[in-house]
Design a protein around this motif. Structure first.
Motif, PDB file in Angstrom:
ATOM      1  N   ARG A 139       0.820  -1.207   0.000  1.00  0.00           N
ATOM      2  CA  ARG A 139       0.000   0.000   0.000  1.00  0.00           C
ATOM      3  C   ARG A 139       0.857   1.261   0.000  1.00  0.00           C
ATOM      4  O   ARG A 139       1.952   1.279   0.556  1.00  0.00           O
ATOM      5  N   THR A 143      -3.418  -1.850  -5.347  1.00  0.00           N
ATOM      6  CA  THR A 143      -2.934  -0.471  -5.246  1.00  0.00           C
ATOM      7  C   THR A 143      -2.684   0.120  -6.631  1.00  0.00           C
ATOM      8  O   THR A 143      -3.090   1.254  -6.916  1.00  0.00           O
ATOM      9  N   GLU A 165      -6.358   9.783  -2.934  1.00  0.00           N
ATOM     10  CA  GLU A 165      -5.846   9.283  -1.650  1.00  0.00           C
ATOM     11  C   GLU A 165      -4.915  10.279  -0.978  1.00  0.00           C
ATOM     12  O   GLU A 165      -5.005  10.528   0.231  1.00  0.00           O
TER      13      GLU A 165
END
Length: 559
Positions: free
Chosen positions: A352, A436, A451
């Motif tokens: 991530r 991801t 994000e």
């Protein structure tokens, strides 16, 4: 052994030490610079060379308003509880005077970074440009035989020893296969560098920190400054409560009628002090020169000086990758510019993302440290596709037309035909990395990063590619093969250091100045409290407080 005597003795020959030497000598002081290494220039000579100095006459001449209240408001916002009014105000007052002095009275000539925003360009008081300067390129032949004393640049950040300067020069190298003018510029530079290697054994077209160090050396020579290399100081001498000399490892004593200035480069290689102050010290690599072993701090604390480790971070952090060479040597590559380009992300072992990769390099490492569980190594991977690798390069891997496969064979660059295969090669969670990358690609075509907000500030956009749209910092990771480089915490120099006042005088544990003892550069606690508000915040205070220390030691007054 007959004692020698000078007005001022300076320990260290980086930007802080040489700035102090030139300033003091310009006021008629007899100056000696002592350097423990065999060459001059310190970590400065390896650096990018940018100097943060708001409010200069160069900025005003360019029509850029850099009033002192704006930088001060900016620093108050960024530093928060670490804001030190005395040191910050002293810096902001002296920095423009420092630039004027060197630019107008010495061989140190500057160019203005008119288009370089402060790192947090979205907060109150941030500058959109004009707060940074850099030494103009310099012909090393002007140093004559003294060129052999100038430290060579980093192998990792040069092209066969040729330094490349951020801005138009770097852009030409990045676009040489797509632009005829860039191709001609690069061809000319490469040919001149080949000539210099043949005639002099090193590059003579000095740029970045090497140009600054060389110009400071030339200025010191012009003013009659003496220097000695391979010289270790074992003690500071004090008489009637004032520091007035040094003792060398050979036993020789050299007296200083007006004081001693410490500028030995901080403690990047002081294992004991690093263990006390660095988080995850066992996985941290320093980009300082090996002679930065905390000598200044050790000498001063032996006399009762105060070592200030209250900074938010102990060092100017930067992500680095370890570079293996065929001869078994290992180098360090600082990831300064590649993280903000479109088409690369940083991930942990869990696959991530953990931060906005386009913010400052200091922020990348602080986010990495915060996101890594205590029982896991502090490491991340920069992941990209083949289009990105050939267009921008990744770490030590250069963009086209320079070959890249050698770095895969040496184990520096991980490569696979699929994202999952790349993850397995790196030891990353394969399913998580695939998710991801897929999520990144979903938004990248529209230039979005919901994000973390890559490319949403002027500073971030400067790190991107102006030819890429709609967001210069966001692009898909889609063209195989896929690549990754492992990056870990590193640092350019230390922020924790000796406590000093606005006149660059070292303070004792009671907060009083130690007569005759000054400090500048990484030996001194950073005036910015362990934060990285702009590019050039290592060399900015180094040059400025070197200038202040040299002036005060020579004249008894602040500049």
């Amino acid at each position: 052994m007959t004692p020698q005597s000078y007005d001022i003795i300076i320990l260290g020959s980086g930007a802080a030490g040489l700035a102090a030497a030139v300033t003091a000598a310009s006021h008629g002081a007899n100056v000696l610079v002592l350097e423990s290494a065999g060459v001059l220039g310190g970590t400065t000579a390896l650096s990018g060379g940018w100097i943060w100095a708001p409010g200069t006459s160069l900025a005003h001449a360019a029509g850029i308003d850099t009033a002192q209240d704006s930088p001060r408001r900016y620093l108050q916002h960024v530093l928060g509880n670490h804001f030190n009014p005395e040191r910050v105000d002293a810096f902001l007052d002296a920095a423009p005077r420092m630039v004027d002095f060197f630019h107008n009275q010495t061989a140190v000539q500057f160019d203005l970074g008119a288009g370089i925003p402060d790192t947090y360009s979205h907060v109150p008081g941030a500058g959109m440009g004009g707060r940074s300067v850099i030494a103009r390129p310099y012909d090393g032949r002007k140093l004559k035989q003294n060129i052999t004393l100038l430290r060579l640049p980093l192998r990792e950040t040069t092209f066969h020893g040729m330094t490349i300067q951020a801005g138009a020069d770097l852009r030409s190298f990045m676009t040489m296969t797509r632009n005829a003018r860039s191709f001609l510029h690069v061809t000319g530079r490469v040919l001149r560098h080949a000539r210099d290697l043949a005639l002099h054994g090193r590059g003579m077209d000095l740029r970045n920190g090497a140009a600054l160090a060389a110009r400071l050396m030339r200025s010191a020579l012009d003013l009659g400054v003496d220097w000695r290399v391979n010289t270790t100081v074992t003690a500071l001498l004090r008489h009637k409560s004032a520091v007035d000399g040094v003792q060398l490892a050979c036993g020789q004593i050299i007296t200083a009628r007006k004081g001693v200035i410490l500028a030995t480069g901080g403690y990047g290689y002081d294992t004991a002090r690093r263990a006390q102050t660095f988080p995850r010290n066992d996985s941290h690599d320093s980009l300082s020169v090996p002679s930065a072993q905390g000598g200044g701090a050790a000498l001063a604390t032996a006399l009762g000086a105060q070592f200030d480790q209250s900074a938010a971070a102990p060092a100017a952090l930067c992500p680095v990758s370890q570079v293996p060479y065929p001869d078994g040597a290992r180098g360090l590559f600082p990831h300064i510019i590649d993280r903000g380009k479109p088409g690369v992300i940083g991930v942990l072992a869990n696959g991530r993302r953990f931060c906005n990769e386009g913010l400052g390099y200091h922020d990348y490492v602080t986010a990495l440290l915060d996101a890594t569980p205590p029982d896991q190594p502090a490491q991340s991977w920069l992941v990209c596709d083949h289009r990105f690798l050939r267009r921008y390069g990744l770490g030590i891997v250069r963009p086209a037309p320079v070959p890249w496969a050698q770095w895969q064979k040496r184990g520096y660059l991980n490569t696979a035909d699929t994202v999952q295969g790349l993850a397995r090669a790196c030891g990353i969670d394969a399913a998580a990395l695939a998710r991801t990358v897929a999520n990144w690609n979903t938004h990248a075509e529209r230039g979005h990063d919901p994000e973390f907000g890559r490319g949403t500030t002027p500073y971030m956009r400067l790190q991107g590619d102006p030819d890429h749209g709609p967001n210069p910092c966001v692009g898909p990771i889609a063209k195989p093969p896929f690549h990754a480089v492992r990056v870990t915490p590193g640092s350019f120099g230390t922020f924790a250091g000796l406590a000093c006042d606005g006149a660059a005088r070292v303070l004792d544990t009671a907060g009083a100045p130690i007569a005759g003892l000054y400090c500048a550069g990484a030996d001194a606690a950073s005036p910015f409290g362990g934060f990285y508000p702009a590019g050039g915040i290592n060399l900015g205070p180094a040059m400025t407080f070197g200038f202040v220390a040299g002036h005060h030691a020579a004249t008894g007054e602040r500049p």
